[in-house]
Design an enzyme around this catalytic site. Structure first.
Site, PDB file in Angstrom:
ATOM      1  CB  CYS A  54     135.048 -13.947 -30.631  1.00 11.91           C
ATOM      2  SG  CYS A  54     135.467 -15.435 -29.691  1.00 11.91           S
ATOM      3  CB  CYS A  58     131.272 -20.647 -32.505  1.00 14.69           C
ATOM      4  SG  CYS A  58     132.313 -20.819 -31.021  1.00 14.69           S
ATOM      5  CB  CYS A  61     129.295 -17.198 -32.980  1.00 12.73           C
ATOM      6  SG  CYS A  61     129.396 -15.756 -31.892  1.00 12.73           S
ATOM      7  CB  CYS A  98     123.422 -13.455 -18.368  1.00  7.06           C
ATOM      8  SG  CYS A  98     124.770 -14.556 -18.864  1.00  7.06           S
ATOM      9  CB  CYS A 130     124.551 -15.298 -15.158  1.00  6.84           C
ATOM     10  SG  CYS A 130     125.115 -16.623 -16.272  1.00  6.84           S
ATOM     11  CB  CYS A 190     124.016 -21.334 -16.763  1.00  7.26           C
ATOM     12  SG  CYS A 190     122.891 -20.959 -18.133  1.00  7.26           S
ATOM     13  NE  ARG A 262     117.700 -18.654 -18.797  1.00  4.35           N
ATOM     14  CZ  ARG A 262     118.800 -18.633 -18.050  1.00  4.35           C
ATOM     15  NH1 ARG A 262     119.959 -18.893 -18.583  1.00  4.35           N
ATOM     16  NH2 ARG A 262     118.716 -18.360 -16.769  1.00  4.35           N
TER      17      ARG A 262
END
Length: 332
Positions: A54, A58, A61, A98, A130, A190, A262
């Protein structure tokens, strides 16, 4: 029933968050029990359909290309493997699947066409579908809605003021804009965040204020505890206290009383007793299965044993009905 508000002030949320812990849990548990289905827990399964590489930065991550975390870059997972994973998750008790892709944003290309087919076929299995694919345009959100997507995950991660310390490759406003596109397409939202990033208590309160003052509260609010990953800038962050998780879950339930809260990343570090406090405080959704994208997670069997012990039961798919979506015929 508790009034649903969209005008919470920082001072009000701060007073709730800092109230004596047992009083806070009692208040949130009382609101939680206004729902006749409070003993139901939605079980979701999260799979990485495109892993690593990616371009984002972040700080938490392991899938960011710029960090050396040992995550192998993998192309988009073949549809047959995704469907097999969905069947396994459903057999294990999951009512929602998801699918996560390590993209900065969705591009209108063949990979997105393949994701659309995955959404159609998992939806046809009577599972809530999701996706978390990064930023979306209005037209991309509508394509997902037309394919039968039930929910779209796009977390705020932290407060607007703290955001630039964690991510510099996209803005907070871009995150909120994606949530607007999802809402416009009548897909359920979400969106939550992560604690343990080195943020202040004020940052946590600010993030909850942003979420609770949206024109419509997210149907699902994940509260994640950072799982520090070697090779990321936040690798040395200390583990978040379970009581911080309980405070976040309880406060989120009070300010967003109809949202599903959640208990997400970080559960492997929690005992059954600690998780029980989170459920008592208002959590009524978990991810189950061995992995959360690339980080460990409790197994389905362990989670089912825990729910049985606590007198909780899995929630069925589409408990609140399906969104107003046109589902095209699935092509085999």
């Amino acid at each position: 029933m508790t009034e649903v508000r969209h005008n919470w002030t920082t001072e009000e949320i701060s007073e709730i968050y800092h109230s004596p812990l047992l009083d806070l849990i009692y208040r949130s548990a009382t609101i939680h029990r206004e729902n006749k289905d409070y003993s139901e827990v939605q079980i979701s399964s999260l799979i990485s359909i495109k892993t690593g590489g990616c371009p984002e930065d972040c700080a938490y991550c392991p899938q960011a290309a710029r960090y050396n975390t040992g995550v192998d870059v993998q192309a988009l997972m073949p549809k047959d493997q995704v469907l097999a994973a969905a069947q396994k998750a459903k057999a294990g008790g999951a009512s929602r699947l998801c699918m996560g892709a390590a993209w900065r944003e969705v591009r209108d290309n063949r990979d997105f066409d393949k994701v659309i087919e995955m959404v159609k076929e998992v939806n046809a299995m009577d599972m809530e579908v999701c996706c978390t694919l990064g930023m979306l345009t209005e037209s991309q959100a509508q394509r997902l809605a037309d394919a039968g997507l039930y929910a779209y995950n796009h977390n705020l991660d932290t407060s607007e003021d703290d955001y630039k310390r964690i991510i510099t490759t996209r803005t907070y406003d871009e995150r909120l804009q994606t949530l607007e596109h999802v809402r416009k397409a009548k897909i359920t939202v979400c969106s939550g965040g992560i604690i343990g990033l080195g943020e202040t208590t004020e940052d946590r309160i600010s993030m909850l204020k942003t979420l609770s003052n949206l024109p419509k509260h997210p149907e699902s609010v994940p509260i994640n505890a950072l799982v520090p990953i070697k090779g990321t800038p936040l690798a040395e962050q200390p583990r978040v206290s379970v009581w911080d998780m309980v405070r976040m879950i309880a406060t989120a339930k009070i300010v967003m009383p109809q949202s599903v809260i959640r208990l997400s990343a970080g559960r492997t570090e929690m005992s059954t007793i600690e998780q029980a406090f989170c459920f008592m405080a208002g959590a009524n959704s978990i991810f189950a299965g061995e992995k959360l994208l690339t980080t460990p997670n409790p197994s389905f069997n362990d989670d089912m044993a825990m729910l049985e012990l606590l007198g909780l039961k899995p929630r069925e798919a589409f408990k609140n009905g399906r969104p107003n979506q046109k589902v095209e015929e699935v092509v085999a």
